[in-house]
Design an enzyme around this catalytic site. Structure first.
Site, PDB file in Angstrom:
ATOM      1  N   VAL F 117      41.500  37.215  38.724  1.00  0.00           N
ATOM      2  CA  VAL F 117      41.491  38.661  38.497  1.00  0.00           C
ATOM      3  C   VAL F 117      40.690  38.998  37.234  1.00  0.00           C
ATOM      4  O   VAL F 117      39.642  39.623  37.288  1.00  0.00           O
ATOM      5  CB  VAL F 117      42.938  39.209  38.397  1.00  0.00           C
ATOM      6  CG1 VAL F 117      42.951  40.670  37.942  1.00  0.00           C
ATOM      7  CG2 VAL F 117      43.642  39.060  39.748  1.00  0.00           C
ATOM      8  N   CYS F 118      41.199  38.561  36.092  1.00  0.00           N
ATOM      9  CA  CYS F 118      40.625  39.007  34.826  1.00  0.00           C
ATOM     10  C   CYS F 118      39.246  38.415  34.570  1.00  0.00           C
ATOM     11  O   CYS F 118      38.448  38.990  33.837  1.00  0.00           O
ATOM     12  CB  CYS F 118      41.589  38.670  33.687  1.00  0.00           C
ATOM     13  SG  CYS F 118      43.224  39.378  33.977  1.00  0.00           S
TER      14      CYS F 118
END
Lengths: 213, 213, 213, 213, 213, 213, 213, 213
Positions: F117-118
């Site tokens: 995600v990040c």
């Protein structure tokens, strides 16, 4: 030269749950059962939370493959449910494809058992017909890691994007401000480490009185 | 941009079993022996079940490499058998290629020992000549997982599709209604977990009287 | 759409051994030391056996990196040896590239320590200049499997072919009839399982009298 | 309450090498082949270096079990060699026990293939007759780690001390001053990491001129 | 101080197969299914081959636990079969203990599913009543390796000897001369690596004509 | 056909550290904590050493995600720090993109928690806008290896180059002569094996007097 | 029947650090280097924190084994330091034993490299002389897990208690109220997960102002 | 010579849950979080189901260690709860021991975080005072498998019996006829594979109508 970033969109995504049946689940040995069950239920919860159209399909529930996980039946009482009379590749069943087309959506997010057949076959068929396809790898299971690796390789080479339930949830949510409580509840229910963070945080903020107090 | 879905077709597939010889099998250490033996026999059984033309080839059976697994000899008494006089890449032997071309088929499904040589070399050569090539990864073995990963990478980069015996069987069968008994027997013989499902199912349906009764 | 089969050719291959130095070898933890040492010596032996031009290069032998493995020095007394004064990417050293170009060959077969730097950097540079590049993955080592996987991914994405010493030997040899004894000796020296096959075979053929006799 | 420290003594130890035969070695899958071969040869080298009486025994060399590793035959030309006519537990063969008793020694140091039978059976029998028994665990191999663990457990419960070739060498040597060169050579030949340390050290001390110089 | 060597004796051993039922087998995840199934069938074959009295017991075959593996039923048509009405520890069922006592034997060799309950409970009970107990570890399975380790620890601490099917077979057979063909057939049927050795050996001895001939 | 070699350039690189927050770090289970912490601090040290512009961003430091690792705050007191009010994909926050564009650089080197995600989301977004993107894989962490593999696959397919902190440092440094002491200090601080090499070397060169002296 | 609980006592414990030398550390492959280095430094820090008498010993610092880790030298400038002239088992060196006896303490807490020799030998010798011995398993390293397991088994069978640095610290500390800050600092310095907990806690308590603020 | 079979007894057992606190749970890395959480909740459910007296204790809930898992607080509203003011070994706190003694029971069944401290310390102390002690190994967690192994070894050597939650439940239940529904519900809630068996069984028995119907 490389695949463009095809980002999941709340208005384009449809979730396909393929053959998470009680008998077939005993074949899944590339992910530990507690984790796999949690991941599948997380997909169900995120589908419900984001109100993403969801389509269920099974193969021979009456036979050794067994019934669909009851939790999935209960979670999606009104979702299209396609009991395939024999087609191994769900895409070969006109009703299944029709249910997808009826949503008008172009992003297919698939999880299933087993990965190299029940996920890969419809994924490859859908790519061939121009859909964008995303596999939820951690809610899809199969015989062992070698088989999984081969399945992922074939899907990825064909253009399928490999994701996980957490990435799907985050890409759909996009911004915490959309609903902090909702996303936090979803994560807390399915990520024990995150649940612990929230427990400690809440206690320090006074929300959970210490038992010792 | 990505590989199109090249789906196995009962009229186009030919199975190539390369160097599953008793001596060479002792080199296989990336898959546990019970599982590997089962996978190779599963490929033989599916080839026979689907009546897919099958071609056998070996390298120096009289030497340390040892004879072909006797079960494969017994299963395919009439199949073309190409004892290569020295070519490491089976594709370098005209008889082997001729046997393939004689089938008139375009989808080559290869398993062999060891993966990075006996499978990868003919796979790469066949791709170069326009065939569609599918590797049965779990019926192909080699020295260790690192070697396997390198072999898979090279094959995949060249366009080989990585499959497993179960995926091959399912893609050829396509629809359970074609022959429920036949496919179930094949799966039961080579997937212990599936065999267990069938045993429990049959008992509940009354087919297997409980010993306790 | 996929990479064509670029096959190693005895007239086009040159082997590059990069920084197999006694100090740096202590950094290699993705392959067990007995196996890694065996693999590196196997590359040296195959280079000598096939008389493939071989180029050695090192970085700061006088410092903590330590001297080149003495066995490599001894095996290639007349090979070009490039002690780089500081360039991390061997390709940045004109002498190294010149030594390669002096061979007139186009297929670079590289092994080195550590994989993501000493192998990947010159491999990527050489690809960019139009060479065909093959990494000998099992004679290249690094900190851990995660680092190796990242290095392989970057190299493969750039067009490097991932091989192993055994695949290199087989692709160069092509036909056992070229020299059965020679290849068998090479394999026996570096593959214990193959050595065992040859020992049993020879005994049964009468070449090794049983001690018990 | 616990086992007293029974320390290996150069005057009491005898090394027993049981069934390291070319065929049986293909059964060993709990230790990687390069490492296992190295470990067995290390035991042979330490036996010769310390002049510890060594007894070899085999089972059916003429059959599928294959001949004893030729290196062991060559290393111990004058050692007692007991070709058992059929006894699985070497201790059941009077000649084997007689050869041990003939040494007058009480500390039996055993390695063999496979661990749970060829090592464990004579180890347990010898304990029962009052010998001190030490298993060289890393020069003994078997089908997989689970089988090894069961074998170790049974031996340890009976009083067998579990050692490794390096521990045996160090316990016999006791003091580097006894022969620095000799022990260092033994370690360098069989521990790649130690060889590297010695290479770097020698280079810095001027013993190995840098190639770059 | 340590356990004496209690050696399996053909006249004292009785084999207990506890709850190898089709449903319960799906709980076994510490041993891969192909290997586990092979190990269980190996125990059945060795029991039949050595004519060791064998006792079968199950728990609720009619329910989710499922029927005993049909192969076990078929292999032992005349063996005592104890369908327990509810006792989890088979030793709590008087019929089971009576069947054991009826054999007049003192060495109990137990395999079952799952290890920490169906094997460990009767093993501990039997030890407490003075029997010698041997667990066939590789024909007993459970949820994961951690659970297995705890079960082994508890059993071993109580005096249970941990064995494997191959060690049991070898300890019962004692001398190959007793029946070379019989033992070889047993090993060939359940150890793929040994089967390969025999295939190569037979071919070289002329028993299996090469297909190439 | 393959990706060209995009080499990190000291004048083009900018390092992005995304969400290395104390709470989120507890989610990282694909890399062992001692190693992961070391890798993240190594990135910080190399960013400072090479004076590569570095941008920090976090998500809800005040909540369960917890504060940024204090060491990162201390190391980059003047770096742009973007506390995102809710955007999960940092690229969705205009301030973050503006901070990147303000550097005028085109090579984005990203590490973060969690990988899929990040790291993956801004990486994919940046690729889509024409930046060159490099993921520092070993300073990015996530739930387990399966999730990591899916994240790497998605990023790699989109054109992200997978690197490690050591490869980044070496590609930026290019030539040891640029600053031998500086690079050596960086490596010594974060690679224990390299530190050991330097310790031994320094001792032999007289820099570290032996305690024994 | 079982070992009584011998609890570490601040007045009885003495810590022995054996051969943590820069060269020998390269032999340690059963624990990842970042973790192993951290564990060894944790032992040093706890020894200093609890003011437990500590004795250092080395073997041939001037040779390939290399110098003691400089951090240990720096941490214990006044501790007895025994440079053994050749004894492999430190207990064979009178000065080492004398240094221990000079402390008047009976609980020896040992860590060293390599486990099966430098830890196990003096541990076994000390047990034989009536000391209580505790091995700090995670600050002791060796060639691979198999070797470690054999070493642990031999030590445990002899009565050595297997501990870890964290357990040692906690058993010495006994009660947080003795010094909350001190123990917390020790844990924070060597357990990244605990450090994260403290960081988040401190931030919520206001000790660490959020950067975003 | 060996430990007698000490069988859990519903009238003698007391369950001790030590330090399952939200912060400390982030330290647990030897068991995957989904599985660990499930195991801990299984212990809570079995304690409640069997009405085994249960005692909770924590260490500094107000600090970084965090609050007890809220599910445990909710499950045992009336159980003794001992918030230790500083004692690391719960046995050092008089209130904790008093709570145990107040039950009048002699079989202590302990689970906790972390294993080598919070479980092992009170376990060893209780053994020393004559209690029978059982560790629930799979509901106790710690830093990594090496630390776990050391903790188990120390506890087992002292006479602690190593169990798992499933073994505890089965040993307490003893006979399915006691309450088939109750035990089945407990297993179904915490063993996904068993839940699947029950789902399939129920469907075939007509309890769960197929969705397809």
């Amino acid at each position: 030269m490389s695949k463009p970033y095809s980002r999941l969109d709340l208005d384009q995504a449809v979730i396909l749950l393929v053959d998470h049946q009680a008998g077939l689940l005993s074949l899944v040995r590339d992910i530990e059962p507690d984790k796999f069950r949690n991941n599948v239920l997380a997909v169900a919860d995120l589908a419900a939370y984001f109100r993403v159209p969801t389509i269920l399909t099974t193969s021979f529930e009456e036979g050794p493959n067994g019934p669909l996980m009851p939790e999935l039946k209960a979670k999606f009482p009104d979702a299209p449910f396609i009991a395939r009379p024999g087609q191994i590749n769900a895409w070969d069943h006109a009703d299944f494809v029709a249910a997808i087309r009826a949503t008008g959506r172009r992003q297919l997010v698939i999880a299933g058992v087993v990965t190299e057949v029940c996920v890969a076959f419809p994924a490859l068929s859908a790519i061939a017909e121009g859909f964008e396809v995303f596999a939820i790898t951690d809610a899809s299971g199969t015989f062992d890691p070698l088989v999984r690796d081969a399945a992922w390789n074939r899907m990825s080479a064909a253009g399928v994007q490999l994701m996980t339930w957490f990435a799907v949830a985050c890409e759909l949510h996009r911004d915490w401000r959309r609903d902090v409580e909702g996303l936090a509840s979803l994560l807390s229910a399915h990520i024990p480490d995150y649940r612990n963070l929230m427990t400690s945080y809440a206690a320090l903020k006074g929300a959970i009185p210490s038992r010792a107090a």
